[in-house]
Design a protein around this motif. Structure first.
Motif, mmCIF file in Angstrom:
data_model
loop_
_atom_site.group_PDB
_atom_site.id
_atom_site.type_symbol
_atom_site.label_atom_id
_atom_site.label_comp_id
_atom_site.label_asym_id
_atom_site.label_seq_id
_atom_site.Cartn_x
_atom_site.Cartn_y
_atom_site.Cartn_z
ATOM 1 N N LEU B 383 -13.318 17.904 -23.336
ATOM 2 C CA LEU B 383 -14.691 17.687 -23.815
ATOM 3 C C LEU B 383 -14.800 16.360 -24.567
ATOM 4 O O LEU B 383 -15.862 16.019 -25.073
ATOM 5 C CB LEU B 383 -15.105 18.830 -24.748
ATOM 6 C CG LEU B 383 -15.542 20.125 -24.060
ATOM 7 C CD1 LEU B 383 -15.748 21.210 -25.115
ATOM 8 C CD2 LEU B 383 -16.811 19.936 -23.255
ATOM 9 N N LEU B 385 -15.544 12.874 -25.735
ATOM 10 C CA LEU B 385 -16.596 11.934 -25.310
ATOM 11 C C LEU B 385 -16.423 10.618 -26.067
ATOM 12 O O LEU B 385 -16.310 10.618 -27.290
ATOM 13 C CB LEU B 385 -17.973 12.511 -25.640
ATOM 14 C CG LEU B 385 -18.730 13.224 -24.554
ATOM 15 C CD1 LEU B 385 -20.097 13.641 -25.079
ATOM 16 C CD2 LEU B 385 -18.895 12.385 -23.317
ATOM 17 N N PRO B 386 -16.427 9.524 -25.367
ATOM 18 C CA PRO B 386 -16.412 8.242 -26.075
ATOM 19 C C PRO B 386 -17.821 7.924 -26.555
ATOM 20 O O PRO B 386 -18.768 8.636 -26.211
ATOM 21 C CB PRO B 386 -15.994 7.274 -24.973
ATOM 22 C CG PRO B 386 -16.594 7.868 -23.748
ATOM 23 C CD PRO B 386 -16.539 9.358 -23.927
ATOM 24 N N PRO B 387 -18.007 6.882 -27.334
ATOM 25 C CA PRO B 387 -19.378 6.464 -27.659
ATOM 26 C C PRO B 387 -20.103 6.108 -26.361
ATOM 27 O O PRO B 387 -19.637 5.245 -25.613
ATOM 28 C CB PRO B 387 -19.171 5.223 -28.532
ATOM 29 C CG PRO B 387 -17.785 5.348 -29.054
ATOM 30 C CD PRO B 387 -17.012 6.052 -28.001
ATOM 31 N N VAL B 388 -21.164 6.839 -26.080
ATOM 32 C CA VAL B 388 -21.912 6.543 -24.848
ATOM 33 C C VAL B 388 -23.370 6.281 -25.190
ATOM 34 O O VAL B 388 -23.858 6.647 -26.275
ATOM 35 C CB VAL B 388 -21.841 7.715 -23.828
ATOM 36 C CG1 VAL B 388 -20.448 7.850 -23.264
ATOM 37 C CG2 VAL B 388 -22.289 9.014 -24.457
ATOM 38 N N ARG B 390 -27.133 6.554 -25.651
ATOM 39 C CA ARG B 390 -27.923 7.741 -26.021
ATOM 40 C C ARG B 390 -28.723 8.285 -24.835
ATOM 41 O O ARG B 390 -28.951 9.490 -24.703
ATOM 42 C CB ARG B 390 -28.870 7.332 -27.154
ATOM 43 C CG ARG B 390 -29.689 8.438 -27.766
ATOM 44 C CD ARG B 390 -28.867 9.275 -28.718
ATOM 45 N NE ARG B 390 -29.254 10.667 -28.660
ATOM 46 C CZ ARG B 390 -28.603 11.642 -29.260
ATOM 47 N NH1 ARG B 390 -27.506 11.377 -29.950
ATOM 48 N NH2 ARG B 390 -29.016 12.883 -29.194
ATOM 49 N N LEU B 393 -26.930 10.992 -22.893
ATOM 50 C CA LEU B 393 -26.983 12.319 -23.526
ATOM 51 C C LEU B 393 -28.344 12.962 -23.315
ATOM 52 O O LEU B 393 -28.452 14.166 -23.057
ATOM 53 C CB LEU B 393 -26.665 12.193 -25.020
ATOM 54 C CG LEU B 393 -25.324 11.532 -25.370
ATOM 55 C CD1 LEU B 393 -25.136 11.475 -26.882
ATOM 56 C CD2 LEU B 393 -24.173 12.300 -24.717
ATOM 57 N N ARG B 409 -25.887 24.707 -14.619
ATOM 58 C CA ARG B 409 -26.025 23.393 -15.274
ATOM 59 C C ARG B 409 -25.254 22.334 -14.496
ATOM 60 O O ARG B 409 -25.755 21.246 -14.222
ATOM 61 C CB ARG B 409 -25.484 23.462 -16.706
ATOM 62 C CG ARG B 409 -26.363 24.221 -17.652
ATOM 63 C CD ARG B 409 -25.887 24.058 -19.091
ATOM 64 N NE ARG B 409 -26.631 24.968 -19.929
ATOM 65 C CZ ARG B 409 -26.151 26.117 -20.415
ATOM 66 N NH1 ARG B 409 -24.908 26.466 -20.194
ATOM 67 N NH2 ARG B 409 -26.911 26.900 -21.152
ATOM 68 N N ARG B 460 -19.733 17.068 -20.107
ATOM 69 C CA ARG B 460 -19.129 17.164 -21.436
ATOM 70 C C ARG B 460 -20.217 17.140 -22.516
ATOM 71 O O ARG B 460 -20.089 17.822 -23.537
ATOM 72 C CB ARG B 460 -18.146 16.012 -21.638
ATOM 73 C CG ARG B 460 -16.878 16.197 -20.832
ATOM 74 C CD ARG B 460 -15.871 15.095 -21.047
ATOM 75 N NE ARG B 460 -14.634 15.390 -20.330
ATOM 76 C CZ ARG B 460 -13.489 14.752 -20.534
ATOM 77 N NH1 ARG B 460 -13.418 13.772 -21.414
ATOM 78 N NH2 ARG B 460 -12.411 15.075 -19.852
ATOM 79 N N ALA B 461 -21.254 16.345 -22.254
ATOM 80 C CA ALA B 461 -22.361 16.322 -23.213
ATOM 81 C C ALA B 461 -23.079 17.661 -23.258
ATOM 82 O O ALA B 461 -23.828 17.940 -24.191
ATOM 83 C CB ALA B 461 -23.331 15.216 -22.841
ATOM 84 N N SER B 462 -22.859 18.465 -22.212
ATOM 85 C CA SER B 462 -23.452 19.807 -22.184
ATOM 86 C C SER B 462 -22.404 20.861 -22.521
ATOM 87 O O SER B 462 -22.576 22.036 -22.219
ATOM 88 C CB SER B 462 -24.030 20.094 -20.797
ATOM 89 O OG SER B 462 -24.853 19.045 -20.377
ATOM 90 N N TRP B 463 -21.303 20.435 -23.101
ATOM 91 C CA TRP B 463 -20.209 21.294 -23.540
ATOM 92 C C TRP B 463 -19.538 22.039 -22.400
ATOM 93 O O TRP B 463 -19.058 23.164 -22.559
ATOM 94 C CB TRP B 463 -20.688 22.281 -24.614
ATOM 95 C CG TRP B 463 -21.365 21.584 -25.738
ATOM 96 C CD1 TRP B 463 -22.692 21.567 -26.000
ATOM 97 C CD2 TRP B 463 -20.750 20.768 -26.742
ATOM 98 N NE1 TRP B 463 -22.972 20.786 -27.097
ATOM 99 C CE2 TRP B 463 -21.785 20.282 -27.576
ATOM 100 C CE3 TRP B 463 -19.435 20.393 -27.013
ATOM 101 C CZ2 TRP B 463 -21.543 19.453 -28.660
ATOM 102 C CZ3 TRP B 463 -19.199 19.577 -28.102
ATOM 103 C CH2 TRP B 463 -20.248 19.114 -28.915
#
Lengths: 132, 700
Positions: B383, B385-388, B390, B393, B409, B460-463
């Motif tokens: 899960l 995540l690097p800085p991506v 916005r 997301l 999803r 990953r942004a959606s877990w």
């Protein structure tokens, strides 16, 4: 009779389609003011603290923010309804210096081993503007 | 040779024509015997060859107008698209039809030296095609027949062309064909010795030469523990074969991937795995077991055995399709890495072989009921995540909102990428600060690792734990070799996401990926691949092992085919074939009839030749050397009637020795006429010989 059944089925169907959708906890922001996110992880909600676990959260996300040697921990609990999140906001034991807030179905709690409560309140004000 | 103003074929010319015909016939039988031709092609080409044989024997005369071959060829070329689109529906098959049709036209109309050269080329192409299609022992016999007839054609063709216009006296010699046969045999032996030597020497030198002179970049395909965005596009450009696979009993029916490395960490422009100590797998009796007992006991779902030949080692990774349960590799040191990848370290062998036994069934919810959540450490690892940007997301949130579970999803994200973005191998026009955001919101096109990265990040942004997997798309089956070929252009990246109740599940968000490989170039490349495989297997890799294998196979084949049980089974199959198929001749039975038909044709041709000789003799057109043939016929007739010539008796002595009054007179007359024609060159005697032969034949 058949018409009534049809209407009843349509009503049930419409009601089900309007059931609240499960909202996921959004990814915590990378930066909050001068604080930078240094870690982020999820945990099994079944292992959440007793106050939260009793309300059966669906998600438990933790993030850490650092600013030099200073650090703040953030936990967010996602519920299937706003009421559960509100309930936890009411019941959360703030004895440890925790600062909390609730928005819709998500409950957020912040604490820090280095920061006084005033600094935590300042942090949480900034956090609340962009998240969740 | 011209005698009495009548144009006659020279012996060399006749020998040449027959040799070319044998070349064509051996090429035809070789390719027809391989089973690569359909029934109409076999029948039409066979009929053309038969007709040509009859023309050569003088039984049939063909008067084809000069323009007819050109018009027929033109008409067939116009017919070619119809054959391709509606009849054969296959480029290779329709091209074979075209070539065979042109060959048939040329077979029936060949007259000049250039035409015969063309026929030789056709025969060579047939034998070359048969070499690729056929694995049977019969091919070697046809090859030898082709080789002998090719050399005979070349030698007699040379004599033919040099004697044209000068009418060499030797051309009429009855011994010429025998001399040519000897020359052919000697040349054939020389060629076989030379090629045998080359095949023994080349395998020991070619590989070393290739490895010495090959540029290092030619061998690098580029799969390692990290993949940079944009790298896969470069990998996909070359189309050389990376691996060949033999599936037993056949490739899986549903789409599959060759899984190489699973990458879980992303820094915004590169996927990688932090160095972790891999798990060493222990082989038991050379077999590695890669799954637990529950999986091995699992029933349902197909299991397929396959052998992989990895031509260039892109990295230490091994590529497997399906869920690999058991594996046999030539190394004792095999590592299982994070994400389930397999690595064989410290080995950069080319043509690395390994066998795998894989499960190709779908996920079974029963197997994952007690395993709905990944261990927390693995879950959080997948899960990360690097800085991506916005916007990524927000897009993930928008796409996944309204869906109740992780599977729907993930499918929503996959569907969005499949339908809203375009596939492109073109590199970025300029460097982007955030390649993923540039792909998603500005360029909106890219290649597989952009799609896979975008999906993994949004999941990953959606877990939803997700990782990028690199490897190869399934590749294509080459019908010419029977092997599955995977090329560098099949290099691919896709996504594995952890779905509760299903485990790690494959998602492929790259659009237009599955339909690749069906275009014209791909079909042409199958031919190239077949030639390459043939070269690699039988020239470069033709070492002592191969020679022994081949010799063993030939020996075994011939031994098996000549044993009583085998003959018994063969006869049983023939009878069954006849019983089941009734009056329709089965292909197997058809092949039995081929030698019989050839023998019948040979007998017919011999009979026709004798009749023609007698007709020409009656017309006074035979040469003194052909008088000997009539005398031999005379001797055969008398032998049937019990009169046998002694070894030392001269023709006159033999004629005097005949006791039967009905035969003695005509025999003496025939012998005198024979002496006049054979030794005095009196051509008018031939008519008398023909008449007397007829009389002797009618004498009881």
């Amino acid at each position: 009779m058949r018409r009534r059944l049809f209407l009843a089925a349509a009503a049930v169907s419409a009601a089900c389609s309007r059931l609240p959708k499960r909202v996921l906890v959004p990814v915590p922001p990378e930066a909050v003011g001068e604080w930078r996110r240094s870690a982020m992880e999820t945990h099994d909600p079944a292992g959440a603290p007793p106050d939260a676990a009793r309300l059966k959260p669906e998600q438990w996300v933790r993030a850490a923010y650092v600013n030099g040697q200073r650090s703040i921990g953030v936990s967010a609990f996602g519920f299937s309804s706003d009421a559960s999140a509100f309930e936890l906001q009411q019941r959360w034991n703030r004895g440890g210096g925790d600062v909390t807030y609730q928005r819709k179905s998500i409950f957020v709690v912040c604490n820090s081993p280095t920061e006084p409560t005033a600094a935590l309140i300042e942090f949480i004000r900034m956090l609340e503007k962009s998240w969740p | 040779m011209a005698l009495n103003g009548v144009k006659r074929e020279t012996a060399a010319n006749r020998f040449f024509q027959i040799s070319v015909w044998v070349m064509l016939a051996s090429g035809y039988l070789a390719i027809a015997g391989s089973g690569a031709l359909d029934i109409p092609s076999v029948l039409v080409t066979g009929a053309a060859l038969l007709l040509r044989a009859l023309v050569l024997a003088g039984v049939v005369k063909l008067n084809i107008p000069e323009r007819a071959p050109g018009i027929a060829s033109l008409v067939y070329i116009l017919f070619f698209p119809i054959d391709y689109h509606y009849l054969s529906r296959d480029l290779i098959q329709s091209t074979i039809h075209l070539i065979l049709f042109l060959a048939v036209v040329k077979i029936l109309t060949a007259s000049s030296s250039r035409d015969h050269l063309f026929l030789g080329v056709i025969a060579f192409l047939q034998i070359l095609s048969a070499a690729m299609f056929s694995l049977s022992l019969s091919f070697f016999f046809f090859l030898v027949a082709f080789l002998v007839s090719a050399i005979a054609s070349m030698t007699s063709g040379e004599i033919r062309s040099s004697s044209a216009g000068r009418r060499m006296a030797t051309a009429a010699s009855a011994r010429l064909p025998r001399k040519l046969m000897w020359l052919t045999a000697i040349l054939t032996t020389g060629v076989l010795l030379l090629t045998g030597g080359l095949f023994l020497i080349l395998p020991r030198t070619a590989r070393a030469a290739f490895e010495r002179f090959a540029r290092p970049g030619d061998r690098v395909t580029g799969f390692s523990r990290e993949v940079t965005l944009g790298q896969m596009g470069e990998l996909r450009k070359p189309s050389r074969a990376v691996m060949h696979v033999y599936f037993d009993p056949g490739p899986p029916r549903k789409h599959f991937y060759w899984r190489g490395v699973a990458l879980s960490e992303f820094n915004g422009w590169k996927w990688y795995n932090s160095p972790e100590p891999p798990k060493l797998l222990q082989a038991r009796q050379d077999i590695l077991t890669l799954v637990d007992d529950d999986q091995l006991r699992r029933s349902g779902g197909p299991r397929i055995n396959y052998e992989v030949v990895l031509h260039t080692r892109p990295s230490e990774a091994l590529f497997v399709a399906g869920l690999a349960e058991r594996m046999r590799v030539p190394n004792s040191l095999v590592w299982l890495t994070e994400g389930g990848g397999l690595r064989v370290p410290f080995n950069d062998d080319t043509n690395y072989r390994y066998s795998v036994y894989s499960y190709f069934g779908g996920p079974d919810a029963q197997d994952f009921l007690g395993y709905t959540r990944l261990p927390e450490q693995v879950r959080n690892y997948n899960l990360l995540l690097p800085p991506v940007d916005r916007r990524i997301l927000d897009l993930a949130k928008r796409l996944t909102s309204g869906h109740q579970d992780d599977l729907s999803r993930a499918r929503a994200v996959e569907s969005h990428l499949l339908t809203q973005y375009a596939y492109s191998l073109a590199p970025l026009e300029k460097e982007a600060d955030d390649p993923l955001a540039h792909f998603l919101f500005e360029r909106r096109k890219g290649h597989c690792e952009y799609f896979a990265s975008a999906m993994a990040v949004m999941l990953r942004a959606s877990w939803i734990p997700a990782r990028v997997v690199t490897g190869f798309n399934q590749g294509a089956n080459n019908p010419l070799t029977g092997l599955h070929v995977v090329r560098a252009s099949d290099a691919h990246a896709w996504v594995e996401a952890w779905i509760p109740g299903r485990g790690w599940t494959v998602f492929d968000p790259t659009p237009g990926n599955l339909d690749e490989g069906r275009d014209l170039m791909s079909r042409m490349s199958m031919w190239m691949d077949a030639v390459d495989v043939f070269w690699q297997e039988w020239v470069i890799g033709y070492d002592l092992d191969r020679q022994l294998t081949l010799a063993f196979r030939i020996g075994q084949s011939s031994r098996e085919k000549l044993t009583l049980p085998h003959l018994g089974q063969w006869w049983k199959r023939v009878r069954e074939s006849m019983r089941v198929q009734g009056p329709v001749v089965s292909p197997r039975l058809g092949w039995l009839l081929v030698p019989a038909a050839l023998a019948a044709v040979a007998l017919l041709l011999a009979r026709q030749y004798r009749r023609r000789l007698l007709r020409r003799a009656a017309r006074g057109e035979i040469t003194p050397s052909e008088a000997a043939l009539l005398y031999r016929r005379f001797l055969a007739m008398l032998r049937k009637r019990g009169v046998v010539r002694g070894v030392s008796a001269t023709p006159i002595e033999f004629a005097k020795s005949i006791a039967s009054p009905a035969l003695a007179g005509p025999a003496m007359e025939f012998t005198l006429a024979y002496n006049e024609l054979r030794y005095a060159g009196r051509l008018e005697a031939s008519a008398r010989m023909a008449e007397l032969l007829d009389r002797i034949e009618r004498t009881p």
